[in-house]
Design a protein around this motif. Sequence first.
Motif, PDB file in Angstrom:
ATOM      1  N   ASP A   1       0.807  -1.219   0.000  1.00  0.00           N
ATOM      2  CA  ASP A   1       0.000   0.000   0.000  1.00  0.00           C
ATOM      3  C   ASP A   1       0.842   1.273   0.000  1.00  0.00           C
ATOM      4  O   ASP A   1       0.329   2.347  -0.305  1.00  0.00           O
ATOM      5  CB  ASP A   1      -0.930   0.021   1.211  1.00  0.00           C
ATOM      6  N   VAL A   2       2.114   1.177   0.371  1.00  0.00           N
ATOM      7  CA  VAL A   2       2.935   2.385   0.493  1.00  0.00           C
ATOM      8  C   VAL A   2       4.125   2.411  -0.465  1.00  0.00           C
ATOM      9  O   VAL A   2       4.750   3.443  -0.635  1.00  0.00           O
ATOM     10  CB  VAL A   2       3.436   2.588   1.946  1.00  0.00           C
ATOM     11  N   MET A   3       4.435   1.280  -1.086  1.00  0.00           N
ATOM     12  CA  MET A   3       5.603   1.209  -1.970  1.00  0.00           C
ATOM     13  C   MET A   3       5.354   1.974  -3.267  1.00  0.00           C
ATOM     14  O   MET A   3       4.217   2.278  -3.625  1.00  0.00           O
ATOM     15  CB  MET A   3       5.913  -0.254  -2.309  1.00  0.00           C
ATOM     16  N   THR A   4       6.433   2.252  -3.965  1.00  0.00           N
ATOM     17  CA  THR A   4       6.362   2.764  -5.313  1.00  0.00           C
ATOM     18  C   THR A   4       6.373   1.552  -6.228  1.00  0.00           C
ATOM     19  O   THR A   4       7.355   0.797  -6.259  1.00  0.00           O
ATOM     20  CB  THR A   4       7.563   3.682  -5.620  1.00  0.00           C
ATOM     21  N   ALA A   5       5.264   1.351  -6.932  1.00  0.00           N
ATOM     22  CA  ALA A   5       5.143   0.195  -7.819  1.00  0.00           C
ATOM     23  C   ALA A   5       5.880   0.461  -9.134  1.00  0.00           C
ATOM     24  O   ALA A   5       6.191   1.602  -9.469  1.00  0.00           O
ATOM     25  CB  ALA A   5       3.672  -0.097  -8.094  1.00  0.00           C
ATOM     26  N   GLY A   6       6.149  -0.609  -9.863  1.00  0.00           N
ATOM     27  CA  GLY A   6       6.786  -0.474 -11.170  1.00  0.00           C
ATOM     28  C   GLY A   6       8.183   0.096 -11.099  1.00  0.00           C
ATOM     29  O   GLY A   6       8.490   1.075 -11.784  1.00  0.00           O
ATOM     30  N   PRO A   7       9.061  -0.502 -10.293  1.00  0.00           N
ATOM     31  CA  PRO A   7      10.414   0.040 -10.182  1.00  0.00           C
ATOM     32  C   PRO A   7      11.169  -0.091 -11.496  1.00  0.00           C
ATOM     33  O   PRO A   7      10.850  -0.946 -12.332  1.00  0.00           O
ATOM     34  CB  PRO A   7      11.046  -0.859  -9.110  1.00  0.00           C
TER      35      PRO A   7
END
Length: 144
Positions: free
Chosen positions: A7-13
């Motif tokens: 819920d808090v990560m930056t997706a699509g690194p």
Amino acid sequence: MSRRIGDVMTAGPRVLPLDATLYEAARIMRDQGIGDVLVTFSGRLCGVVTDRDIVIRGVAENRDAAHTPLSDVCTAQPVTLGPDDDTDTALRLMREEAIRRLPVVDRQQRPVGIVTMGDLALADGAMQDGAAALRDISVAAPDM
């Protein structure tokens, strides 16, 4: 209150293969305004390269950025999280390992995101429960 990393990560690194060059990583970092790229082998996470790695392990060692593979400068076998882990776990790992970002991987070790100190600072509860941890991490000596 702890939240899920998913819920808090930056997706699509941003991801590059192990044999990509320092130059390729640096261009992505510049163009995307980011400080890290995840490194993969056969689609699975095997390392992380940061802007600092490029400077300390690349430029300062007079490596040719156009020909030096990420395998020569990346941090291998990085500490990781899964999307279902919680922010308390991320804070603990960052504090214990003196690191500022954690790759997020699925069960097959494929990168799905990245969580940074900034992500945690913005997460509900992180400022109350994790302010001391974030402070400790930000003043810790970086690993080399």
